[in-house]
Design a protein around this motif. Structure first.
Motif, PDB file in Angstrom:
ATOM      1  N   THR A 443      51.204  11.917  75.168  1.00 59.38           N
ATOM      2  CA  THR A 443      52.394  12.297  75.941  1.00 59.38           C
ATOM      3  C   THR A 443      52.606  11.504  77.216  1.00 59.38           C
ATOM      4  O   THR A 443      53.713  11.525  77.767  1.00 59.38           O
ATOM      5  CB  THR A 443      52.303  13.779  76.327  1.00 59.38           C
ATOM      6  N   ASP A 445      51.631  12.335  80.023  1.00 55.90           N
ATOM      7  CA  ASP A 445      51.935  13.338  81.046  1.00 55.90           C
ATOM      8  C   ASP A 445      51.011  13.115  82.240  1.00 55.90           C
ATOM      9  O   ASP A 445      49.805  13.348  82.163  1.00 55.90           O
ATOM     10  CB  ASP A 445      51.726  14.735  80.443  1.00 55.90           C
ATOM     11  N   SER A 447      50.532  14.763  84.859  1.00 57.24           N
ATOM     12  CA  SER A 447      49.843  15.942  85.391  1.00 57.24           C
ATOM     13  C   SER A 447      48.473  16.112  84.750  1.00 57.24           C
ATOM     14  O   SER A 447      47.608  16.803  85.295  1.00 57.24           O
ATOM     15  CB  SER A 447      50.685  17.198  85.180  1.00 57.24           C
ATOM     16  N   ASP A 448      48.264  15.487  83.588  1.00 58.81           N
ATOM     17  CA  ASP A 448      46.951  15.560  82.928  1.00 58.81           C
ATOM     18  C   ASP A 448      45.854  14.924  83.776  1.00 58.81           C
ATOM     19  O   ASP A 448      44.688  15.305  83.674  1.00 58.81           O
ATOM     20  CB  ASP A 448      46.992  14.847  81.567  1.00 58.81           C
TER      21      ASP A 448
END
Length: 796
Positions: A443, A445, A447-448
């Motif tokens: 993804t 992402d 924030s991971d």
């Protein structure tokens, strides 16, 4: 109008929202559950029964209940659609026109499709006419759903219906995120009240007056009680715009001076709002006065929201309301209702115990699970429904994140609430790091990264000066004494696996400090890894070293891979026989990691012997876990010893997840389509393809249940099970068109980014060379000048 599709259609004959009745809601919930899980291959259509007015625009067919000619006409229309494989009739005598609803027989006479029923009422001791009608209806079908065992027994004993044609599937319930009553009350500003509730479309059959008349005795001891009567009046009971029944209830409230203790919520509540009210309930009052009511959706909903219940004795409650989740009372016996309610309100511990038990019991009857059971019955009577494609659930990282503090991932949960008192383990945080890395790969992402940093920090915190690791840390971030008493080799191997896997993201624009810290821990761990002798510890370490080597090739990494591999092969040589191609004398946990590690090793060392053992042991393991077309996890109730009959049940999510990842590697290495088929079959275990037909993930929280037992599921959603489910879900996503496209896009972005980096490096290289040439010329021109301070040289 008939719409041809490439999907098999199931037509539901029923009332349907916006019609407000229990059967309409039941049908909508059933259809939604089937669509949610099977909409890739099945389309559910509605043949709507109405009592007045037109059908909903979304309904494919329409039968006005009293229009006798419509029954035959609509059946003919359904016949003309080749995609329709089955018609499922929601049966209640009052839904259909004629004596005992016999207009339905015209529909059945014309219909040429297989038929299933759900009998919402099963009347005992029928007269001859009723018995003949029911027997005639049943003669058109080989699948009759009932929602209680009592209903099943009545059909068999009083109507002579064959047992093999009856399918017992309890009323479906909504999965909810487990929440304490005190927390739920905050949404309604009811923190200072003891809440009683009941809900449903109001009518005389609900006998709400029973609960109202029980209140004065309850209020004497608990004056802060509030009785919520939730729901609109049933439209069929409003005559000439006069709501006679509700008016009578309001009169009782006034006569008994209960205005401060009763609140009518005269609304048709949306499901989420209703569930919130139920979760805020201390005691649910089920006051129905119909002794033949086969089933109640309102009762089922209350149980699913962990409500302790006081209930009238009807067939459904007599069968389902055991003493550990509620109290039964005689119909309309207000004294018994009052005494039972007082008993529950006086004992908070008893209510909490009942709440947990009610939640556990109704999780088995979630709409997701009832959908699976319905499809299996459909498949037994209709052609064209055997090759169904399951729709994979949404990837939700919510529960994993909820279990993660600034220290790391908490070990266990009570249901879905993280239990901080259980502390943290290296095992779980290593697994969490790998899974979060996989999510980031898929993804991107950002924030991971914060979570990956937390897990790496925890791994670093567990590392000793020797390079080895401890496993257990308590809730206060203190090392637990049991680290000195247990063999921690497997934990050490997992840490190396996780740190190595992070190296596969070196080109993914992660913070340099994160990669540096993980690499430093990994380098430090290599020395202690040479002391590993546990088969799984060595296998975990080989996996980590494999990823490390591919990111940063080194002779030392290859040498350690080879050392550990040879030890594994020695174990295999000592134990394996013609009929037992394995490394130990029993199959225990995480078995697939062993052949997987040898296959990875062979890719680095090129040794044919490693490849051969990897293939041979993997095929052996497959033969033990895929039996008679079913995926069967090795039981943790004694494991599977050489030469012994394997134990049953005691199945854990880690086994399904690890087997999937091994099969993925073997499929990508050898291209055997059976490996891919088995991998997907293993994932279907999470989706309910198991001996209980029970989903193992919770679609509300994103967590995964801790284990599958003989008769029940362990509903706690701990770290290991949740991580393993998410890792499996992320793997299966990479095989979907959406997941594959995401990975392709990411690779393309990396290619572009790498090309840009090459150009930038060349530019910086040229700039550096020019600067060095300029400085060289400067130095040559100033050989006789005294050496200047660095600051002045920079200025010059």
């Amino acid at each position: 109008m008939i719409t041809l599709t490439n999907k098999s259609k199931i037509v539901f004959l029923s009332t349907y929202p916006p019609t407000q009745c229990g059967i309409a809601t039941f049908t909508e919930d059933t259809v939604n559950a089937i669509n949610k899980s099977y909409n890739k291959s099945i389309s559910c259509e509605i043949c709507e029964i109405t009592f007045k007015g037109d059908a909903s625009p979304e309904s494919a067919y329409h039968i006005p209940s009293k229009d006798k000619g419509a029954y035959k006409r609509v059946a003919s229309e359904i016949n003309s659609d080749p995609d329709v494989k089955l018609v499922h009739i929601q049966h209640e005598f009052g839904l259909f026109g004629g004596q005992y609803g016999d207009y339905l027989l015209d529909f059945l006479d014309e219909l040429k499709k297989p038929v299933a029923y759900t009998f919402h009422s099963v009347i005992p001791n029928p007269n001859e006419e009723l018995k003949a009608i029911v027997q005639l209806l049943c003669s058109y079908s080989q699948a009759i759903f009932v929602m209680t065992n009592k209903s099943k027994a009545i059909l068999m004993d009083d109507y002579g219906i064959a047992e093999e044609h009856i399918a017992y599937v309890p009323h479906g319930t909504h999965l909810v995120d487990y929440e304490s009553t005190s927390q739920a009350k905050k949404k309604f500003n009811l923190e200072d009240r003891l809440v009683l509730s009941t809900f449903g479309l109001l009518g005389e059959g609900k006998s709400i007056e029973t609960g109202l008349k029980a209140l004065p005795k309850i209020i004497e001891k608990f004056p802060n009680v509030l009785y919520l009567v939730l729901g609109k009046t049933h439209p069929n009971t409003i005559i000439d715009k006069v709501d006679v029944y509700r008016n009578s209830l309001e009169a009782i409230v006034a006569d008994l001076k209960l205005e401060k203790n009763v609140r009518f919520v005269n609304e048709y509540l949306e499901v989420d709002q209703l569930l919130d009210y139920l979760k805020a309930t201390d005691v649910y009052l089920f006051t129905s006065k119909d002794p033949n009511q086969a089933v109640s959706g309102t009762f089922s909903y209350a149980m699913s929201c962990s409500c302790p219940i006081v209930a009238s004795k009807i067939p459904h409650t007599l069968e389902s309301l055991t003493s550990d989740i509620g109290i039964l009372a005689d119909i309309q016996n207000e004294e018994q209702f009052a005494d039972a309610t007082l008993k529950l309100l006086s004992d908070a511990d008893l209510r909490a115990h009942m709440a947990i038990n009610a939640y556990a019991k109704t999780t088995q009857t979630s709409w997701e699970n009832t959908a699976i059971k319905h499809i299996k019955v459909y498949q037994s009577i209709a052609q064209g429904l055997t090759e169904n494609k399951i729709t994979y659930p949404e990837i939700k990282m919510d529960h994993l994140k909820a279990m993660t503090t600034n220290i790391g991932m908490i070990q266990f949960c009570k249901i879905s609430e993280p239990d901080l008192s259980t502390g943290y383990t290296l095992d779980d945080n290593a697994r969490a790091l790998i899974t979060m890395c996989k999510h980031f790969k898929l993804t991107a992402d950002r924030s991971d990264v914060d979570y990956m940093t937390t897990y790496v920090n925890f791994i670093e915190r567990c590392q000793l000066d020797t390079g080895a690791f401890i496993n257990y840390v308590d809730q206060y971030n203190e090392v637990e004494p049991r680290n000195n008493d247990e063999n921690l080799e497997d934990s050490n191997g997992r840490a190396i696996w996780a740190l190595g896997y992070l190296q596969t993201l070196r080109d993914d624009n992660l913070p340099a400090s994160l990669i540096y810290k993980a690499n430093a821990c990994l380098e430090k761990a290599i020395t202690s890894a040479q002391q590993l002798h546990s088969p799984r510890a060595m296998a975990f370490a080989i996996k980590g070293l494999y990823y490390m080597y591919n990111a940063m090739p080194s002779a030392s990494a290859m040498q350690l891979i080879d050392i550990l591999t040879e030890r594994l092969k020695d174990s295999y040589a000592k134990t394996s026989t013609d009929k037992w191609n394995w490394f130990e004398n029993k199959l225990t946990y995480a078995n697939s990691i062993l052949p997987e590690a040898l296959l990875l090793s062979s890719k680095i060392t090129g040794k044919e012997s490693s490849l051969h053992i990897a293939e041979e042991s993997m095929e052996f393991l497959i033969s033990k876990m895929f039996v008679d077309g079913k995926f069967k996890i090795i039981s943790n109730k004694g494991w599977h010893s050489k030469g012994a009959i394997p134990h049953q049940y005691g199945e854990q999510p880690i086994e399904a997840s690890y087997m999937m990842h091994a099969l993925d590697l073997f499929y990508k290495t050898f291209g055997n389509p059976m490996h891919k088929k088995y991998m997907k079959q293993a994932f279907d275990w999470f989706l309910g393809d198991n001996h209980l037909n029970h989903i193992m993930y919770n679609p509300i929280t994103g967590g995964c249940y801790d284990g599958l037992e003989k008769d029940n599921v362990n509903l706690n959603q701990g770290a290991e099970s949740t991580i393993c489910y998410l890792s499996a879900r992320l793997l299966i996503e990479s095989y979907t068109s959406k997941g594959a496209e995401a990975l392709r896009s990411k690779k393309a972005a990396h290619a572009t980014e790498n090309a840009s980096l090459i150009v930038m490096k060349e530019f910086l290289n040229n700039k550096r060379k020019k600067e060095e040439l300029r400085k060289t010329n400067y130095d040559l021109n100033n050989q006789s000048t005294a050496v200047k301070p660095v600051s002045k040289l920079k200025k010059a």
